[in-house]
Design a protein around this motif. Structure first.
Motif, short mmCIF file in Angstrom:
data_model
loop_
_atom_site.label_atom_id
_atom_site.label_comp_id
_atom_site.label_asym_id
_atom_site.label_seq_id
_atom_site.Cartn_x
_atom_site.Cartn_y
_atom_site.Cartn_z
N GLY A 28 0.82 -1.21 0.00
CA GLY A 28 0.00 0.00 0.00
C GLY A 28 0.84 1.25 0.00
N ILE A 29 1.89 1.28 0.83
CA ILE A 29 2.78 2.45 0.89
C ILE A 29 3.51 2.64 -0.44
CG2 ILE A 29 4.86 3.38 1.99
CD1 ILE A 29 3.92 2.03 4.58
N ILE A 69 1.28 4.18 -3.04
CA ILE A 69 1.08 5.61 -2.81
C ILE A 69 2.31 6.41 -3.26
CG2 ILE A 69 0.81 7.37 -1.01
CD1 ILE A 69 -0.86 5.29 0.54
N GLU A 108 2.71 6.38 -7.09
CA GLU A 108 1.68 7.04 -7.89
C GLU A 108 1.67 8.55 -7.74
OE1 GLU A 108 -0.03 5.46 -10.16
OE2 GLU A 108 0.97 3.62 -9.54
N ILE A 109 2.24 9.08 -6.66
CA ILE A 109 2.23 10.54 -6.46
C ILE A 109 2.87 11.28 -7.65
CG2 ILE A 109 3.25 12.39 -5.07
CD1 ILE A 109 2.58 10.75 -2.59
N PHE A 143 -4.16 5.24 -5.84
CA PHE A 143 -3.85 5.92 -4.59
C PHE A 143 -4.86 5.53 -3.51
CE2 PHE A 143 -3.92 9.36 -1.52
CZ PHE A 143 -2.59 9.67 -1.36
N GLY A 169 -4.11 1.99 -2.45
CA GLY A 169 -2.94 1.97 -1.57
C GLY A 169 -3.26 2.45 -0.17
N TYR A 170 -4.07 3.50 -0.07
CA TYR A 170 -4.41 4.03 1.26
C TYR A 170 -5.20 3.01 2.07
CZ TYR A 170 -6.52 6.77 4.96
OH TYR A 170 -6.94 7.21 6.18
N LYS A 188 -3.68 1.87 5.93
CA LYS A 188 -4.32 2.84 6.82
C LYS A 188 -3.50 3.04 8.09
CE LYS A 188 -9.14 2.00 5.50
NZ LYS A 188 -10.46 1.50 5.96
#
Length: 529
Positions: A120-121, A124, A127-128, A366, A369-370, A374
């Motif tokens: 997940g991290i 993120i 993809e930023i 995103f 991933g979040y 979490k």
């Protein structure tokens, strides 16, 4: 299976939009033709999805194999590499026949949760940069050291510097923010307002608006350049479409390097699949248990077909699977339909697909991933104590700063060391006494120490209990019960109601009838000497 189409159809559309850029990006990261990624995505959905026993797992080309594939293609050439993919598929079927699927049960829960959080991290962070329309690295390259010469952190810092200096694609950033807004609004507000908002998923709306935005602004200030759009191969005619397929050169069957590559693909793909199966089953709200040996058979069959027509190696993939679960997928129909959507779209509408901004798909990923990483997950793992927290964090950091397989390996090593420090050998971890007299009455006594090493055997015993059983579960002698076993018991409590199994939990505090939560019970249970 078609009874759940109202849930599976919307989920399959979301998985399709998640899978499309990843199929292309992983092919590019692997040094393979772009079309090869789409082939493996289609086979992973249609063939593996149909043969698999997993209800919500989705298969396709895997980022974890990209480095192996890149080196193998450079060494062997693509046609010889395809022979290795076919061999790898045959070996996976043999793994299934030898019942090696149980391997996945021997990875601690903390490592599996660390894998989910780490992925997940990574999603993120990767993809930023696409939000700002500036990343040249192919989507699907999830390694810390990237193919474009950057690493995950430097790519992120470059994106932040570009944002601060104004050197970003305004169009890509604007439509990415709009897409994020749509996804959050759809998930938190509109989906609760009416059935139409449940059938039509937010990611589909975001993608359609992204296409419209590109068409309306392609000649203006907010235009999005070609590099920031999806790039599906567009055949000129049917013959050129068929020309995109490659076929293995079986003259290389006697090449020892081909066999070594095939065995490596089979081993890594099987391990990655089994770990994803374990992680996916943990995410599944219905707590289905995937038959792992059947999964190896399905993956092997998929890899044989993929290799025969020019595709990449296939594994079950947690990114697609988690997107499927988060979108409400219930049965394997979702995975199968996503494969058909890939097939139909690359044949009929490749030009339309090439109008989708990558920043919109980055917004979809995103959110995925979040949900995997979490902040509450970190809080929960920390509250479970250092024996869970340390392997969890080592796995997360290993995945983020090295790659998926290294992170899992490091987490496993640390998990084993922690268990060995805090526990001792106990060969008689489980005792079963059948006291049947008419109705099934079974007594199961747990020993002084039960760890995740015993997970597979306990799960097998619980699943084999007949319907209409009185189960006496005696934990009076148990002084150490691993969190993995508690989770198995907690999941079993849900299944027991459906199978008319009454659970009598016998502890030092007395007997509890059909406990609703084993996790809460053992959390409140007083510690004994």
């Amino acid at each position: 299976m078609f009874k759940t189409i109202k849930n599976d159809l919307p989920a399959s559309i979301v998985v399709f939009f998640v899978a499309l850029p990843l199929c292309l990006g992983i092919a590019l990261a692997s040094g393979a033709p772009l079309f090869s990624g789409l082939i493996s995505g289609i086979i992973g959905g249609v063939v593996v999805g149909a043969l698999s026993g997993s209800k919500i797992g989705v298969s396709g080309p895997a980022a974890g194999l990209a480095a192996i594939v890149l080196v193998s293609i450079n060494s062997l050439g693509y046609e010889k590499f395809l022979v290795a993919v076919v061999i790898g598929g045959i070996i996976q079927i043999l793994f299934g026949a030898l019942r090696l699927g149980i391997i996945g049960y021997y990875f601690p829960s903390s490592v599996i949760k660390g894998m989910l959080t780490g992925i997940g991290i990574i999603i993120i962070l990767k993809e930023i940069p696409y939000f700002f329309g500036m990343d040249k690295n192919p989507q699907g390259d999830f390694a810390f050291l990237q193919l474009d010469g950057e690493n995950t952190i430097s790519g992120l810092l470059n994106a932040i510097n570009a944002l601060l200096s104004g050197n970003i694609s305004i169009g890509s950033t604007f439509i990415a923010l709009v897409a994020i807004g749509i996804l959050i609004l759809w998930s938190n507000v509109l989906s609760k307002k009416g059935r139409i908002f449940q059938l039509v998923q937010g990611p589909l709306v975001a993608v359609l608006i992204g296409i419209i935005f590109y068409i309306l602004t392609k000649d203006g200030t907010f235009n999005i350049i070609k590099d920031n759009l999806v790039s599906v191969p567009v055949p000129e005619n049917f013959n050129s479409f068929l020309g995109q397929f490659s076929f293995p050169n079986f003259e290389a069957i006697g090449n020892s390097e081909v066999w070594v590559t095939g065995f490596t693909i089979a081993l890594v793909a099987s391990l990655e699949t089994l770990l994803c199966v374990e992680a996916t089953d943990k995410l599944d709200p219905h707590k289905n248990v995937t038959p792992t040996n059947r999964e190896l058979f399905a993956q092997g069959t998929g890899n044989i077909l993929s290799g025969l027509i020019g595709g990449l190696p296939i594994t079950q993939v947690i990114v697609r699977s988690s997107a499927n679960i988060q979108s409400g997928g219930v049965s394997k129909l979702s995975a199968i339909m996503h494969g058909f959507f890939l097939l139909i779209s690359v044949i009929l509408i490749p030009k339309l697909l090439n109008m989708i901004p990558l920043s919109v798909l980055a917004a979809v990923l995103f959110i995925v991933g979040y949900k995997l990483a979490k902040p509450s997950t970190f809080k929960k793992m920390f509250s479970l104590g250092w024996k869970q927290w340390i392997p969890f964090m080592v796995t997360v950091l290993g995945i983020v700063f090295i790659d998926l397989l290294w992170g899992i390996g490091l987490g496993l090593v640390v998990g084993i060391v922690v268990i060995l420090i805090k526990s001792y050998q106990n060969s008689h971890f489980l005792h079963i006494e059948d006291k049947s007299n008419g109705k099934h009455k079974i007594k199961m006594t747990l020993a002084e120490e039960v760890t995740f090493f015993n997970k597979g055997a306990i799960l097998k015993e619980l699943d084999s209990l007949p319907i209409d059983t009185d189960l006496e579960l005696d934990v009076r002698k148990t002084r150490y019960l691993d969190n993995d076993i508690i989770e198995i018991l907690d999941d079993f409590a849900l299944k027991a109601k459906e199978r008319n199994i009454d659970i009598h939990l016998v502890s030092e505090r007395g007997t509890v009838e059909n406990p609703s939560s084993f996790i809460e019970f053992f959390k409140l249970r007083p510690k004994t000497a």
